[in-house]
Structures are given as C-alpha cells and as structure tokens.
Scaffold this active site. Structure first.
Site, PDB file in Angstrom:
ATOM      1  N   GLU A 130       0.871  -1.186   0.000  1.00  0.00           N
ATOM      2  CA  GLU A 130       0.000   0.000   0.000  1.00  0.00           C
ATOM      3  C   GLU A 130       0.907   1.234   0.000  1.00  0.00           C
ATOM      4  O   GLU A 130       1.415   1.631   1.033  1.00  0.00           O
ATOM      5  CB  GLU A 130      -0.927  -0.010   1.224  1.00  0.00           C
ATOM      6  N   HIS A 195      -6.154   5.252  -2.070  1.00  0.00           N
ATOM      7  CA  HIS A 195      -5.653   6.610  -1.803  1.00  0.00           C
ATOM      8  C   HIS A 195      -5.593   7.386  -3.117  1.00  0.00           C
ATOM      9  O   HIS A 195      -4.549   7.855  -3.540  1.00  0.00           O
ATOM     10  CB  HIS A 195      -4.293   6.547  -1.093  1.00  0.00           C
ATOM     11  N   HIS A 216     -10.268   0.106   1.018  1.00  0.00           N
ATOM     12  CA  HIS A 216     -11.098   0.715   2.090  1.00  0.00           C
ATOM     13  C   HIS A 216     -12.027   1.833   1.624  1.00  0.00           C
ATOM     14  O   HIS A 216     -11.708   3.004   1.728  1.00  0.00           O
ATOM     15  CB  HIS A 216     -10.268   1.123   3.307  1.00  0.00           C
ATOM     16  N   GLY A 253     -16.710   0.015  13.148  1.00  0.00           N
ATOM     17  CA  GLY A 253     -17.699   0.864  13.808  1.00  0.00           C
ATOM     18  C   GLY A 253     -17.287   2.322  13.866  1.00  0.00           C
ATOM     19  O   GLY A 253     -18.131   3.199  14.060  1.00  0.00           O
ATOM     20  N   HIS A 254     -15.989   2.591  13.731  1.00  0.00           N
ATOM     21  CA  HIS A 254     -15.490   3.974  13.729  1.00  0.00           C
ATOM     22  C   HIS A 254     -15.344   4.504  12.306  1.00  0.00           C
ATOM     23  O   HIS A 254     -15.817   5.594  11.995  1.00  0.00           O
ATOM     24  CB  HIS A 254     -14.104   4.050  14.395  1.00  0.00           C
ATOM     25  N   HIS A 255     -14.654   3.739  11.470  1.00  0.00           N
ATOM     26  CA  HIS A 255     -14.347   4.236  10.122  1.00  0.00           C
ATOM     27  C   HIS A 255     -15.613   4.543   9.327  1.00  0.00           C
ATOM     28  O   HIS A 255     -15.633   5.492   8.540  1.00  0.00           O
ATOM     29  CB  HIS A 255     -13.476   3.223   9.366  1.00  0.00           C
ATOM     30  N   ASP A 278      -7.602  -3.478   8.455  1.00  0.00           N
ATOM     31  CA  ASP A 278      -6.633  -2.376   8.281  1.00  0.00           C
ATOM     32  C   ASP A 278      -5.969  -2.102   9.639  1.00  0.00           C
ATOM     33  O   ASP A 278      -5.675  -0.954   9.982  1.00  0.00           O
ATOM     34  CB  ASP A 278      -7.323  -1.118   7.727  1.00  0.00           C
TER      35      ASP A 278
HETATM   36 ZN   LIG Z   1      -4.946   2.913   3.469  1.00  0.00          ZN
END
Ligand SMILES: [Zn+2]
Length: 404
Positions: A130, A195, A216, A253-255, A278
C-alpha cells in the site's frame, strides 16, 4: 491426525447446519454435514452449540500485538499472526505502508522469508503493498514525504525480487499507474485502487488496465465534486455503481457509521464487499500512543456526540495525533463480523461470508479457502453467540484455543 468437531452450528457460509459435524484429515476438510453413520472417525472435539465457520481472511493488515509489518522481522510477523488468530483470522496479507523504497523492500524480504518458513499461526498469504504510488491529496495516514510516481525501474525490481506480492494499492490517475496496473494483471497480482483522487472517467480507464478492487471504501478516495454547474463523480461513486469493482469495508464501527455500511451493501451486495481490519500495531492492545510508518498515532475510544451510534467499551480506533484522520484500526476480524450483525443488521451467514468466501474470491483463492467443503484447507474459526472466539484452526492445526 483426524479431528472431528461436533455439536456446533456449521456456517459454510452459504447455509447453516444445526448439530453439524466437520471432520478434518491432515491439512484438509474431509466432511461437512450432519451426524450419520458415514461420518469419518476422528478425535472428537465437542463445540457445545458454538458456531463453526471458515477461518477469517483479512486482506489488509498492517500490524497487531504491538508490532508492525514494516519492522521487517519474522518475530514481528509471528506476533501479528498470533494476535489476529485470537480474533479468528486464519489467513492474511501483510500490508506495507508508504516509506523509502529500501524500507519497503526490507519488509517484503521478511514476508518472503515468512512464507517460506511458514508462520506458526495464521497463514501468511503474501504482501499487500500500500504505497508509495498514491495521490498526495488522499494520503490519509500514509506519510506524504515518501509518496512517488510509479517508476517501472523501481517496481519491476520489487515485483521480481519479492514474489510474495499478491496485491498492490495504487492511485490509477498518477502518470504511469495504468502501465503498472497492466503489469500487475499480467503477473496475477490484485491491482487495487487506493488513496486515489481519480474521477469516474479515470476509474473506467483503470478497470481497462486491470484494476479490479478498491481499497477501504470511503477512506482515502475522491467523491463527487462540481466543475461549474456539472457534477464529476469520484472513486467513491464509481465503486458504488460499477459491478466490475469489488471493495472492502473497515467495519470497526469507527471508520464507517452503520448507515454508510448499509449504503455500500445496498449498492454492491454482500458478494462484492469484504471486511478488512486495516489493523495497526494497536490491534489486541489497549489505548495509547503508537507509531505507524514514522507517524505518531493515538488509540482511543472517543467518538463525537453527533456520531450515529454509541460504541461499546473496548472499541478503540487509531487516529493521527491531531485527530484529523483515522490511521487504521485496532480491531480483529471477529469484531467486524459482530459489527455487521449488531450494528448493520446483517444475517450472521452474510456477515461470515464477507469475512471468508468473499475475500478468498477477491484474492483468487476461492477454490481452496473461505468455504467449509471437502477438499478445502482446514481453516476454521469457532465462536460463541457473543462473538468470542473459542478456537482457531489453520490447515488442520489448532493455533488458538480458549475455554469451550
Ligand atoms: Zn490505506
């Protein structure tokens, strides 16, 4: 050795079998079904009404148990594998971050070695590279100082030297990125849009150049913007609307709040979306200050008042120290499966599928992993109705076990 798991609810994950039996012979699954006289004999393990599913496959892991893939040591990889095995993970991709090329090479060297040596717990499937070929405007927690344009002299060397590479996240709008996509496709490596500041039109070109997955969703990607009166969709909308693309959700639950996870699933269905942690070094540890790719990060459970849900105690996430962006999760896979059921409202079967069969298929491994069926690798996770992992089995070997 033959192991026989009995009296559990088997999730294949296309159906459930109550009072089911799974028999493991050596590294492989020999039988999945109900109790009857044809079931092969074996050392019996009663799993007492727990669920037994294929082992979880996490295709985006930076660290765990206090260690990071970028340390580039077998010890670090071992600790990360053990930490995630406790969360039900049986196979994973060790994920590097944007860094000077020799540091990335150092980490890839260790991953190559780890695959040859074979780790003791969760199976190391290979590397997910990544960065560094990412867009500076979408860097997130990737260190912007080391971002670069794809250079064939550089990436040919990396890909030739490190056959462990199975996935690369790239911003396809960068000059030279489509050539890299074509090279990855030629080598059978998953090319992932990540990204990225690409427009919808640039995503279409990326698909033609071999990109098939999106890193993601909602994190590190462009979304719709206006040019005079006209709307130009970005990577987010392209991912939601194009069936040609698979994606992954950090379901900690956050992202993503539950509503956005539902939106992703409404648009794409559960067959095109897997869950990933992640996770950084903080996975399996508590709150505190950590480092990832030379950046300081803070791990805490603080959520703004406006946020859609209250998250339970122990639900931590990593952020940049100024709290402007997330820096990866502190989760293990069982927590993501729990969140899909408890926060999103998915049936357990679908949630398990997104952690097993779907990631296996995205990686091209669905003929050997991600399904409980005879002939498949004996990778299994046993968990109770409160999503506590009770046992993790990797290729027929029990690598983690708590009280049953
Ligand atoms: Zn990333």
């Amino acid at each position: 050795m033959t192991l026989k798991l009995t009296d559990g609810t088997v999730i294949t994950p296309f159906r459930t079998i109550e009072q089911g039996v799974v028999v493991i012979e050596g590294h492989q699954i020999a039988y999945v079904g109900t109790k009857n006289s044809n079931v092969p004999k074996g050392q019996k393990i009663e799993i007492n009404g727990c669920y037994v599913s294929p082992g979880f496959i996490d295709i985006h892991v930076h660290g765990g148990g206090g260690h990071d893939v970028m340390e580039g040591t077998l010890d670090a990889l071992d600790t990360i594998a053990q930490t995630h095995a406790k969360g039900g993970t049986t196979a994973w991709l060790a994920t590097t971050v944007t860094a000077p090329i020799d540091e990335i090479a150092h980490a890839l060297h260790a991953i190559n070695q780890g695959m040859i040596a074979g780790l003791e717990s969760a199976k190391l499937l290979g590397a997910h590279v990544e960065g560094p070929y990412l867009h500076p405007d979408q860097a997130g927690a990737q260190n912007p100082v080391h971002l670069r344009l794809p250079d064939p002299r550089e990436y040919f060397l990396l890909l030739d030297r490190f056959p462990c590479t199975r996935r690369v996240s790239v911003a396809p709008e960068l000059p030279g990125a489509l050539e890299l996509g074509n090279e990855l496709r030629k080598r059978g490596i998953l090319a992932s849009i990540g990204h990225s500041n690409a427009s919808y039109a640039e995503v279409l070109k990326a698909i033609e150049a071999g990109f098939s997955h999106v890193t993601h969703i909602y994190s590190g990607m462009s979304s719709v913007h206006r040019v005079s009166a006209y709307r130009i969709p970005g990577v987010l909308e392209a991912t939601l609307v194009l069936d040609e693309l698979t994606t992954e959700m950090i379901a900690d639950g956050h992202h993503l709040p539950p509503s956005l996870m539902r939106l992703v699933l409404k648009a794409k269905g559960t067959n095109q979306v897997c869950v990933v942690t992640d996770a950084i070094a903080a996975a399996g540890l508590g709150p505190g200050q950590y480092q990832i790719g030379g950046l300081d990060v803070i791990v805490e459970d603080v959520v703004p008042d406006e946020y859609e849900v209250k998250l339970g105690p122990g639900s931590y996430v990593a952020k940049l120290v100024d709290r402007s962006a997330f820096a990866g999760s502190a989760a293990t896979m069982i927590m993501l499966v729990r969140n899909l059921v408890n926060l999103v409202g998915l049936p357990l079967l679908e949630a398990v599928k997104m952690a097993t069969w779907v990631p296996a298929r995205i990686l091209g491994l669905s003929t050997e992993r991600g399904l409980l069926a005879p002939g498949f690798k004996a990778d299994l996770t046993v968990f109770d109705e409160n999503f506590n992992v009770k046992m993790t089995i990797v290729e027929g070997k029990i690598v983690y076990r708590s009280e049953l």
